[in-house]
Design a protein around this motif. Structure first.
Motif, short mmCIF file in Angstrom:
data_model
loop_
_atom_site.label_atom_id
_atom_site.label_comp_id
_atom_site.label_asym_id
_atom_site.label_seq_id
_atom_site.Cartn_x
_atom_site.Cartn_y
_atom_site.Cartn_z
N GLU A 94 0.84 -1.21 0.00
CA GLU A 94 0.00 0.00 0.00
C GLU A 94 0.86 1.25 0.00
OE1 GLU A 94 -3.11 0.29 -0.69
OE2 GLU A 94 -3.30 -1.89 -0.74
N MET A 95 1.98 1.20 0.71
CA MET A 95 2.88 2.36 0.71
C MET A 95 3.42 2.63 -0.69
SD MET A 95 5.07 2.02 4.22
CE MET A 95 6.10 3.34 3.54
N GLN A 126 0.69 4.05 -2.74
CA GLN A 126 0.50 5.44 -2.36
C GLN A 126 1.52 6.33 -3.05
OE1 GLN A 126 -0.69 7.36 1.31
NE2 GLN A 126 1.38 7.16 1.98
N ARG A 152 2.45 5.97 -5.81
CA ARG A 152 2.03 5.97 -7.22
C ARG A 152 2.99 5.22 -8.15
NH1 ARG A 152 -1.67 8.05 -4.37
NH2 ARG A 152 -3.19 9.50 -5.26
N ALA A 154 -4.82 -8.18 -8.19
CA ALA A 154 -5.29 -8.51 -9.53
C ALA A 154 -6.72 -8.02 -9.71
CB ALA A 154 -5.20 -10.01 -9.78
N ALA A 155 -7.54 -8.22 -8.69
CA ALA A 155 -8.94 -7.79 -8.77
C ALA A 155 -9.03 -6.27 -8.88
CB ALA A 155 -9.69 -8.27 -7.53
N ARG A 156 -8.08 -5.60 -8.21
CA ARG A 156 -8.09 -4.13 -8.26
C ARG A 156 -7.45 -3.59 -9.53
NH1 ARG A 156 -5.18 -3.03 -2.68
NH2 ARG A 156 -4.99 -0.92 -3.52
N GLY A 157 -6.89 -4.47 -10.33
CA GLY A 157 -6.29 -4.03 -11.59
C GLY A 157 -4.90 -3.43 -11.44
N VAL A 158 -4.24 -3.70 -10.32
CA VAL A 158 -2.87 -3.21 -10.14
C VAL A 158 -1.93 -4.07 -10.99
CG1 VAL A 158 -0.99 -2.93 -8.48
CG2 VAL A 158 -3.35 -2.44 -7.79
N PRO A 159 -1.14 -3.45 -11.85
CA PRO A 159 -0.21 -4.23 -12.68
C PRO A 159 0.94 -4.78 -11.84
CG PRO A 159 -0.54 -2.00 -13.56
CD PRO A 159 -1.06 -2.01 -12.16
N PHE A 160 1.23 -6.06 -11.98
CA PHE A 160 2.37 -6.62 -11.26
C PHE A 160 2.85 -7.89 -11.95
CE2 PHE A 160 -1.29 -8.75 -9.32
CZ PHE A 160 -0.89 -10.08 -9.29
N HIS A 165 -0.55 -16.01 -12.17
CA HIS A 165 -0.03 -14.66 -12.33
C HIS A 165 1.25 -14.70 -13.17
CE1 HIS A 165 -2.92 -13.50 -9.32
NE2 HIS A 165 -2.38 -14.30 -8.41
N VAL A 196 3.26 -5.79 -19.45
CA VAL A 196 1.95 -5.69 -18.79
C VAL A 196 1.47 -4.25 -18.81
CG1 VAL A 196 0.77 -5.92 -16.57
CG2 VAL A 196 2.35 -7.70 -17.31
#
Lengths: 343, 343
Positions: B127-128, B131, B133, B153-159, B169, B322
DNA sequence: CTGAAAGCGCTTACAG
DNA sequence: CTGAAAGCGCTTACAG
């Protein structure tokens, strides 16, 4: 096909102060003030009810202030740049862990990168950090005669050194002269008279002072360590191997080897093994840093414990002092000799 | 008294686009366009002479675009977040070096931090990073059953993942099943029949698959490896020691030990040494990762080489894919058995 | 081809 | 106590 979640386009736009302000029905100024204030202070900016509503909404929507906007406005980035010779090196990795930990506790984030002890690379990497608007730098790769640091000091860039020191720049180090002295005395007590040193990098204060400490201890006992008994080189297994091969190229062999780094000591072990020399019967071997491996080696390694993690933590605190305009007081921590079987 | 340069107040204010525009006598738009353009493209925005003057002035005053302003405007930060179990671990430190290197080459900077394989800590640290960005995340600490990754993944954060894989993944790994198989076969060839495994962390795909590979090789030879011969634990010297003590608590002893990590193997060496068991005469010992120490140990360690640095580099490339919206293709690199004396 | 203008999301001095 | 407004330094769609 791999799953990386929904496409970027569908990610919800981050919540902003303005969105909260609209929802709660107050101005962005108020939201900003309330969110940046503690419990008591918040009531100076809004009624208890408004404070509660702002906080609830912010929490519910997982509001995270955009740090780039804040940095742009305040010209404080809460960023620290860290340069280390190499993160692969257990010692510097540990120092960095301490830095990262203390930085986080103090609301800072860190950028770390390897300099590989290369002056050109150091300059480039430092400029990149400065471009990213770090508030200060921590160097774990200072040199004896360090033009980069002199330049940064002249430019007024705030920085501190960890692990190695240089000139009179603020630094957090372990007392390497003492560490070397402890090693020298131990070897003398063990009846050793002919010392050789795998000294480390010739431009690093750690290497210079550890070596000097041990050599001086021998000198104090009336024993001279000639130059040919000192081999400089990288602080790793390969460097230790190479230096040890140089020192053992011709007889008579020394009866003790001090490696200013545990990994270099392990490299030396390899060479001793290859030549059928027994540790410590034929040659005593002492390392430096008390890495977790030292105790587990087939011949447990005598070494010097240095507070690496703590050094990193102190480095951050010292940098924060510097950023606060305080006159920084360099810190020198104490090493401890850990006697095992090798020497 | 230490020298940290001139006080912060006297540092020159950074050069901005506006300052350059005023000096050169053009608009900030033009300066921005010219400075962001290549040689050819720049001429579309200004005369050759103007281009030259803008560049000269920018160079002379060491203009560095403020990345926070650019990020705020473009909502691209050129930042990658990296989570590793622990940077002290040579393996992950090396992977990170590859990440940092490739990130830099591609105009990204990285934030790294330790998660210590602790789920709560991972969530907080992630989360940090978000945050701050970061545009995407690279995880070196994925778990078998990973709620955090599912959530991101559900939130659509690329990783992307490196070193360890999880679910479907996108990941860059070394073929750990093959690596384990190579070890098992080697031990069988050396006439070993009773295998014990220092398996590593039970939730890490690396540990699971390396162990499975070796066990399966024995099974293929008609040799069962009972559960009591497998001890899970941390990938370091202390973890290896503890697991080895468990495995050697009761006789009969195994005639071979596979440690899924070189440092764990060194911990096991300590235990074997303590009990007077000879390697490889009494018990063969094979490690994993081919750390630089392996070759230098008093008993040179047979191990499996894995391309750690390369894994990090691939990880960045995969993440960039990605971010570009491409359907990411997971990468699996090949391990190599390095036979030395221990097994 | 080039400039004026808007706006990214904050913080904070200034008015009311 | 609270809001409107300015402005941090960029980028870029829009006019001219």
């Amino acid at each position: 096909m791999t799953d990386t979640g929904t496409p970027a386009e569908s990610r919800p736009a981050p919540v902003t102060l303005r969105m909260i302000a609209e929802q709660v029905g107050v101005s962005v100024s108020t939201v900003s003030r309330v969110l940046n204030a503690g419990d008591a202070e918040a009531l100076r900016w809004a009624s208890a009810q408004t404070v509660a509503r702002i906080r609830e909404y912010a929490a519910a929507r997982a509001y995270r202030p955009n740090p780039h906007a804040a940095s742009l406005r305040t010209s404080r980035s809460s960023l620290i740049g860290v340069l280390v010779p190499r993160l692969q090196d257990f010692v510097l990795a540990t120092v960095y862990e301490g830095i990262d930990e203390a930085a986080t506790e103090n609301g800072f984030s860190t950028f770390v990168t390897n300099s590989l002890d290369d002056p050109a690379s150091r300059a480039v990497r430092t400029e990149m950090m400065l471009q990213r608007r770090v508030e200060g730098m921590i160097f774990g790769d200072a040199r004896d005669d360090d033009a980069l640091l002199a330049d940064l000091a002249a430019r007024g860039v705030p920085f501190v050194l960890v692990s190695r020191r240089s000139a009179d720049h603020a630094s957090v180090t372990c007392d390497d002269l003492l560490g070397g002295t402890l090693v020298g005395r131990r070897l003398l007590e063990a009846g050793r008279r002919d010392l050789a040193v795998l000294a480390g990098l010739p431009f690093a204060s750690t290497a210079i002072e550890r070596t000097r400490g041990a050599v001086r201890a021998f000198a104090d006992a009336g024993l001279r360590v000639p130059k040919e008994r000192i081999a400089w080189g990288p602080f790793d297994a390969a460097g230790g191997r190479e230096a040890a091969e140089k020192l053992l190229a011709t007889e008579p062999y020394p009866d003790a080897i001090f490696a200013t780094n545990d990994f270099a000591a392990i490299g030396a072990m390899g060479v001793l093994r290859d030549r059928g020399l027994r540790v410590p019967d034929d040659i005593s071997l002492i390392g430096y840093n008390d890495t977790p491996l030292a105790a587990e080696l087939p011949i447990p390694l005598t070494t010097v414990h240095s507070p690496m993690h703590e050094m990193g933590r102190h480095g951050v605190n010292l940098l924060i002092d510097v950023l606060g305009g305080a006159d920084p007081e360099s810190v020198r921590l104490d090493p401890t000799l850990i006697v095992r079987e090798s020497g």
